[in-house]
Design a protein around this motif. Structure first.
Motif, PDB file in Angstrom:
ATOM      1  N   MET A 163     -45.943 -22.112  -7.775  1.00  8.46           N
ATOM      2  CA  MET A 163     -45.631 -20.726  -8.107  1.00  8.46           C
ATOM      3  C   MET A 163     -45.693 -20.479  -9.612  1.00  8.46           C
ATOM      4  N   PRO A 164     -46.824 -20.821 -10.255  1.00 14.28           N
ATOM      5  CA  PRO A 164     -46.934 -20.636 -11.703  1.00 14.28           C
ATOM      6  C   PRO A 164     -47.171 -19.174 -12.059  1.00 14.28           C
ATOM      7  N   ASN A 165     -46.784 -18.801 -13.263  1.00 10.67           N
ATOM      8  CA  ASN A 165     -47.039 -17.469 -13.794  1.00 10.67           C
ATOM      9  C   ASN A 165     -47.822 -17.601 -15.094  1.00 10.67           C
ATOM     10  N   THR A 166     -48.990 -17.006 -15.154  1.00  7.02           N
ATOM     11  CA  THR A 166     -49.777 -16.993 -16.387  1.00  7.02           C
ATOM     12  C   THR A 166     -49.499 -15.692 -17.116  1.00  7.02           C
ATOM     13  N   ILE A 167     -49.085 -15.804 -18.368  1.00  7.06           N
ATOM     14  CA  ILE A 167     -48.718 -14.614 -19.127  1.00  7.06           C
ATOM     15  C   ILE A 167     -49.534 -14.542 -20.418  1.00  7.06           C
ATOM     16  N   PRO A 168     -49.694 -13.328 -20.976  1.00  7.07           N
ATOM     17  CA  PRO A 168     -50.399 -13.190 -22.254  1.00  7.07           C
ATOM     18  C   PRO A 168     -49.621 -13.869 -23.378  1.00  7.07           C
ATOM     19  N   LEU A 169     -50.338 -14.298 -24.397  1.00  6.59           N
ATOM     20  CA  LEU A 169     -49.700 -14.927 -25.547  1.00  6.59           C
ATOM     21  C   LEU A 169     -48.748 -13.960 -26.233  1.00  6.59           C
ATOM     22  N   THR A 170     -49.068 -12.664 -26.183  1.00  7.84           N
ATOM     23  CA  THR A 170     -48.193 -11.651 -26.803  1.00  7.84           C
ATOM     24  C   THR A 170     -46.816 -11.651 -26.159  1.00  7.84           C
ATOM     25  N   TRP A 171     -46.757 -11.900 -24.853  1.00 11.25           N
ATOM     26  CA  TRP A 171     -45.464 -11.956 -24.159  1.00 11.25           C
ATOM     27  C   TRP A 171     -44.657 -13.160 -24.637  1.00 11.25           C
ATOM     28  N   PHE A 172     -45.348 -14.283 -24.801  1.00 14.32           N
ATOM     29  CA  PHE A 172     -44.669 -15.495 -25.264  1.00 14.32           C
ATOM     30  C   PHE A 172     -44.123 -15.299 -26.674  1.00 14.32           C
ATOM     31  N   ASN A 173     -44.906 -14.617 -27.524  1.00 17.17           N
ATOM     32  CA  ASN A 173     -44.446 -14.353 -28.892  1.00 17.17           C
ATOM     33  C   ASN A 173     -43.211 -13.454 -28.896  1.00 17.17           C
ATOM     34  N   GLN A 199     -44.973  -5.021 -32.797  1.00 13.65           N
ATOM     35  CA  GLN A 199     -45.413  -6.004 -33.784  1.00 13.65           C
ATOM     36  C   GLN A 199     -46.151  -7.168 -33.110  1.00 13.65           C
ATOM     37  N   CYS A 200     -45.796  -7.446 -31.863  1.00 14.14           N
ATOM     38  CA  CYS A 200     -46.440  -8.537 -31.122  1.00 14.14           C
ATOM     39  C   CYS A 200     -47.727  -8.094 -30.442  1.00 14.14           C
ATOM     40  N   GLY A 201     -48.015  -6.795 -30.510  1.00 13.62           N
ATOM     41  CA  GLY A 201     -49.232  -6.294 -29.891  1.00 13.62           C
ATOM     42  C   GLY A 201     -49.062  -5.854 -28.453  1.00 13.62           C
ATOM     43  N   ILE A 202     -47.815  -5.602 -28.039  1.00 13.74           N
ATOM     44  CA  ILE A 202     -47.538  -5.156 -26.673  1.00 13.74           C
ATOM     45  C   ILE A 202     -47.373  -3.636 -26.671  1.00 13.74           C
ATOM     46  N   LEU A 203     -48.141  -2.960 -25.840  1.00 13.41           N
ATOM     47  CA  LEU A 203     -48.053  -1.514 -25.746  1.00 13.41           C
ATOM     48  C   LEU A 203     -46.719  -1.103 -25.135  1.00 13.41           C
ATOM     49  N   LYS A 204     -46.188   0.042 -25.585  1.00 15.80           N
ATOM     50  CA  LYS A 204     -44.889   0.502 -25.116  1.00 15.80           C
ATOM     51  C   LYS A 204     -44.874   0.679 -23.603  1.00 15.80           C
ATOM     52  N   GLU A 205     -45.983   1.174 -23.039  1.00 15.49           N
ATOM     53  CA  GLU A 205     -46.025   1.408 -21.595  1.00 15.49           C
ATOM     54  C   GLU A 205     -46.054   0.104 -20.788  1.00 15.49           C
ATOM     55  N   ASN A 206     -46.360  -1.005 -21.456  1.00 12.67           N
ATOM     56  CA  ASN A 206     -46.377  -2.304 -20.767  1.00 12.67           C
ATOM     57  C   ASN A 206     -45.114  -3.125 -21.005  1.00 12.67           C
ATOM     58  N   LEU A 207     -44.249  -2.648 -21.892  1.00 10.30           N
ATOM     59  CA  LEU A 207     -43.084  -3.435 -22.290  1.00 10.30           C
ATOM     60  C   LEU A 207     -42.145  -3.714 -21.119  1.00 10.30           C
ATOM     61  N   LYS A 208     -41.963  -2.739 -20.237  1.00  7.92           N
ATOM     62  CA  LYS A 208     -41.034  -2.937 -19.129  1.00  7.92           C
ATOM     63  C   LYS A 208     -41.481  -4.082 -18.220  1.00  7.92           C
ATOM     64  N   HIS A 209     -42.796  -4.246 -18.077  1.00  8.32           N
ATOM     65  CA  HIS A 209     -43.295  -5.367 -17.279  1.00  8.32           C
ATOM     66  C   HIS A 209     -42.934  -6.696 -17.941  1.00  8.32           C
ATOM     67  N   THR A 210     -43.047  -6.714 -19.266  1.00 12.63           N
ATOM     68  CA  THR A 210     -42.714  -7.934 -20.013  1.00 12.63           C
ATOM     69  C   THR A 210     -41.235  -8.249 -19.892  1.00 12.63           C
ATOM     70  N   LEU A 211     -40.400  -7.229 -20.043  1.00 13.52           N
ATOM     71  CA  LEU A 211     -38.952  -7.441 -19.973  1.00 13.52           C
ATOM     72  C   LEU A 211     -38.509  -7.849 -18.569  1.00 13.52           C
ATOM     73  N   TYR A 213     -40.258  -9.593 -16.542  1.00 14.20           N
ATOM     74  CA  TYR A 213     -40.641 -11.000 -16.429  1.00 14.20           C
ATOM     75  C   TYR A 213     -39.622 -11.894 -17.143  1.00 14.20           C
ATOM     76  N   LEU A 214     -39.240 -11.523 -18.351  1.00 16.26           N
ATOM     77  CA  LEU A 214     -38.265 -12.313 -19.106  1.00 16.26           C
ATOM     78  C   LEU A 214     -36.894 -12.283 -18.440  1.00 16.26           C
ATOM     79  N   HIS A 215     -36.591 -11.176 -17.782  1.00  7.56           N
ATOM     80  CA  HIS A 215     -35.343 -11.081 -17.020  1.00  7.56           C
ATOM     81  C   HIS A 215     -35.366 -12.072 -15.851  1.00  7.56           C
ATOM     82  N   ASP A 216     -36.504 -12.160 -15.183  1.00  6.68           N
ATOM     83  CA  ASP A 216     -36.633 -13.097 -14.064  1.00  6.68           C
ATOM     84  C   ASP A 216     -36.456 -14.545 -14.514  1.00  6.68           C
ATOM     85  N   LEU A 217     -36.889 -14.828 -15.742  1.00  5.77           N
ATOM     86  CA  LEU A 217     -36.741 -16.185 -16.282  1.00  5.77           C
ATOM     87  C   LEU A 217     -35.317 -16.475 -16.747  1.00  5.77           C
ATOM     88  N   GLY A 218     -34.519 -15.406 -16.921  1.00  3.39           N
ATOM     89  CA  GLY A 218     -33.178 -15.592 -17.455  1.00  3.39           C
ATOM     90  C   GLY A 218     -33.146 -15.628 -18.969  1.00  3.39           C
TER      91      GLY A 218
END
Length: 259
Positions: A163-173, A199-211, A213-218
């Motif tokens: 169950m791997p998740n591949t994420i953009p480098l911008t999300w990791f940053n 600053q990391c290159g993440i569009l505002k409309e995509n930020l909720k998806h990133t958050l 994901y980070l919420h799921d990781l804890g």
């Protein structure tokens, strides 16, 4: 560059803590539910106090097998999404582990019977397909655990690799920056996170998806659908856990401590 990150969460066992569990139950995870092989699965768990200063005690009327099933139901309710049920995916995985196993043949037979009873109890339940139908036994006093422990570790690694998740480098940053901010502040406004994400290159409309994901990781806590909390991002979930521990603490009763 590919980085593998595994987060381990230890859930408090006493029933008084159950109300805190749903926020940390996610689909891309392997859940270990442990029970003491030395105790009767039909027996009831001990009573406890909610704090060291409390005079009254809480009595848990649930048997051990009922507690195991209840935890499975919690995982199914909060970690299995509706679309997963329709697609019949096998995420998350629920693994049952018997502890205090000494390795004798009699104990192994008794353990096998307890697992048989448990698997029979969950037959035809909605969460049955998410439960790994294997017997895992651990010796708590042995550094090696038991011969079952190596198999348990191998199986868990296999489940996680499936169950791997591949994420953009911008999300990791963004994750790295938010963790650095979390060392100083427990939470910040959503708008502040937007600035860092830009600053990391993440569009505002995509930020909720990133958050999410980070919420799921804890890594963070972000509740998009909660009107009171959706404008706040918790950067240090560990501090929230520590605060909760101060408010809700289960301790042994006086008679148990004497014995």
């Amino acid at each position: 560059m590919i980085a593998e990150v595994t987060c381990i969460w230890d859930f408090a066992g006493p029933p008084i803590y159950y109300i805190t569990h749903p926020n940390s139950l996610k689909s891309d995870a392997v859940y270990l539910i442990e029970f003491n092989l030395m105790e009767n699965m039909q027996g009831k768990k001990r009573k406890c106090k909610i704090s060291r200063m409390a005079k009254e005690t809480m009595t848990n009327e649930m048997t051990i097998i009922q507690i195991i099933k209840y935890r499975m139901e919690l995982i199914f309710t909060y970690a299995v999404q509706a679309e997963q049920q329709q697609l019949k995916t096998k995420k998350p995985k629920i693994v049952v582990v018997g502890t205090h196993f000494k390795g004798t043949s009699d104990e192994k037979e008794q353990a096998a019977e307890q697992f048989r009873i448990l698997f029979q109890e969950i037959k035809s339940t909605p969460y049955e397909s998410y439960v790994v139908r294997k017997m895992y036994l651990i010796d708590n006093e042995s550094s090696s655990g038991s011969k079952f422990q190596e198999k348990l570790e191998q199986d868990i690694c296999g489940f996680l690799n499936a169950m791997p998740n591949t994420i953009p480098l911008t999300w990791f940053n963004l994750q790295r920056l938010l963790q650095e901010m979390g060392e100083k502040e427990m939470h910040v406004d959503y708008d502040e996170v937007c600035k860092v994400a830009t600053q990391c290159g993440i569009l505002k409309e995509n930020l909720k998806h990133t958050l999410n994901y980070l919420h799921d990781l804890g890594i963070v806590m972000y509740f998009q659908d909660n009107r009171q909390l959706r404008d706040t991002v918790v950067l240090n979930p560990r501090k929230v856990s520590n605060i909760t521990e101060e408010l809700i603490t289960a301790v042994k009763t006086d008679d148990e401590m004497v014995s």
